[in-house]
Write a protein that holds these residues in place. Sequence first.
Motif, PDB file in Angstrom:
ATOM      1  N   TYR A 101       0.833  -1.210   0.000  1.00 28.41           N
ATOM      2  CA  TYR A 101       0.000   0.000   0.000  1.00 28.41           C
ATOM      3  C   TYR A 101       0.867   1.260   0.000  1.00 28.41           C
ATOM      4  O   TYR A 101       0.592   2.217  -0.733  1.00 28.41           O
ATOM      5  CB  TYR A 101      -0.966   0.003   1.185  1.00 28.41           C
ATOM      6  CG  TYR A 101      -1.932   1.157   1.130  1.00 28.41           C
ATOM      7  CD1 TYR A 101      -2.968   1.173   0.202  1.00 28.41           C
ATOM      8  CD2 TYR A 101      -1.790   2.257   1.968  1.00 28.41           C
ATOM      9  CE1 TYR A 101      -3.850   2.243   0.112  1.00 28.41           C
ATOM     10  CE2 TYR A 101      -2.670   3.330   1.895  1.00 28.41           C
ATOM     11  CZ  TYR A 101      -3.697   3.318   0.965  1.00 28.41           C
ATOM     12  OH  TYR A 101      -4.559   4.376   0.882  1.00 28.41           O
ATOM     13  N   GLU A 105       0.865   4.264  -2.667  1.00 30.04           N
ATOM     14  CA  GLU A 105       0.696   5.662  -2.248  1.00 30.04           C
ATOM     15  C   GLU A 105       1.820   6.537  -2.789  1.00 30.04           C
ATOM     16  O   GLU A 105       1.577   7.661  -3.234  1.00 30.04           O
ATOM     17  CB  GLU A 105       0.679   5.760  -0.715  1.00 30.04           C
ATOM     18  CG  GLU A 105      -0.684   5.683  -0.102  1.00 30.04           C
ATOM     19  CD  GLU A 105      -0.644   6.049   1.367  1.00 30.04           C
ATOM     20  OE1 GLU A 105      -1.575   6.723   1.818  1.00 30.04           O
ATOM     21  OE2 GLU A 105       0.314   5.664   2.063  1.00 30.04           O
ATOM     22  N   SER A 106       3.061   6.011  -2.765  1.00 33.36           N
ATOM     23  CA  SER A 106       4.202   6.784  -3.263  1.00 33.36           C
ATOM     24  C   SER A 106       4.086   7.046  -4.765  1.00 33.36           C
ATOM     25  O   SER A 106       4.703   7.959  -5.286  1.00 33.36           O
ATOM     26  CB  SER A 106       5.519   6.068  -2.948  1.00 33.36           C
ATOM     27  OG  SER A 106       5.718   4.966  -3.815  1.00 33.36           O
ATOM     28  N   THR A 151      -4.132   6.044  -4.101  1.00 33.53           N
ATOM     29  CA  THR A 151      -4.610   5.854  -2.728  1.00 33.53           C
ATOM     30  C   THR A 151      -5.706   4.800  -2.626  1.00 33.53           C
ATOM     31  O   THR A 151      -5.851   4.144  -1.608  1.00 33.53           O
ATOM     32  CB  THR A 151      -5.135   7.176  -2.128  1.00 33.53           C
ATOM     33  OG1 THR A 151      -6.104   7.717  -3.011  1.00 33.53           O
ATOM     34  CG2 THR A 151      -3.993   8.157  -1.911  1.00 33.53           C
ATOM     35  N   SER A 205      -6.441   5.095   8.104  1.00 31.00           N
ATOM     36  CA  SER A 205      -6.750   5.745   6.838  1.00 31.00           C
ATOM     37  C   SER A 205      -7.940   6.676   7.021  1.00 31.00           C
ATOM     38  O   SER A 205      -8.839   6.391   7.810  1.00 31.00           O
ATOM     39  CB  SER A 205      -7.091   4.693   5.779  1.00 31.00           C
ATOM     40  OG  SER A 205      -7.505   5.316   4.591  1.00 31.00           O
ATOM     41  N   LEU A 235      -9.604   7.446   4.254  1.00 32.24           N
ATOM     42  CA  LEU A 235     -10.406   7.096   3.090  1.00 32.24           C
ATOM     43  C   LEU A 235     -11.427   6.017   3.463  1.00 32.24           C
ATOM     44  O   LEU A 235     -11.089   5.030   4.119  1.00 32.24           O
ATOM     45  CB  LEU A 235      -9.506   6.587   1.959  1.00 32.24           C
ATOM     46  CG  LEU A 235      -8.437   7.581   1.491  1.00 32.24           C
ATOM     47  CD1 LEU A 235      -7.468   6.904   0.552  1.00 32.24           C
ATOM     48  CD2 LEU A 235      -9.090   8.776   0.823  1.00 32.24           C
ATOM     49  N   VAL A 257     -10.595   2.283   2.466  1.00 38.56           N
ATOM     50  CA  VAL A 257      -9.302   1.734   2.884  1.00 38.56           C
ATOM     51  C   VAL A 257      -9.313   1.591   4.401  1.00 38.56           C
ATOM     52  O   VAL A 257      -9.510   2.555   5.121  1.00 38.56           O
ATOM     53  CB  VAL A 257      -8.128   2.645   2.445  1.00 38.56           C
ATOM     54  CG1 VAL A 257      -6.796   2.073   2.936  1.00 38.56           C
ATOM     55  CG2 VAL A 257      -8.117   2.803   0.933  1.00 38.56           C
TER      56      VAL A 257
END
Length: 178
Positions: free
Chosen positions: A55, A59-60, A64, A83, A85, A88
Amino acid sequence: MRKLKTFISMSLDGYLAGPNDDLSFLEKLPDTGEDYGYHEFIADVDTVMMGRKTYAKLESMGVTVPHLGCVHYVFTRNEKNRSVLPDVRFTTEDPVEWVKIAKEQVGKSIYCDGGASLLLPLWEANLVDEWTISVIPVILGKGTRLFESASPLFSPLWIKPQSVHLFESGLIQMKYVR
């Protein structure tokens, strides 16, 4: 009963990623416009599980919520991970026990989207029902292997080949079922 599925890419010599979790080899395939069966695969999925490192890598890269329309469970050892979100959710639950319970619930398939340390205990517990493995025509020589060393008590796991597909880009996709 719900199925647990994988849809994984690896190098010809069995690496999910190069040194330092380098995934750049995945981007070097010729762009033929093919989705390699991903849309058909994900249409049967409503739940995605992945490790914290997988994950974090996504994200990097600015991703997301990797699989839209699915609820994502990110397995971590750190209870502080959270998170904001809605799709998530971070969890410190044991992945093997979580999958056993999730398979009994009503829903579509569950997708284990990596990494190797998350997949290994599920493989050892014989919980993966379907393996879709795409082999990228490159030899990396080092990195993170798809099948890390199993515990000394592990017995060989025989799975049945279901299909093999050679794509124009040189990628070979193999599907196995339990």
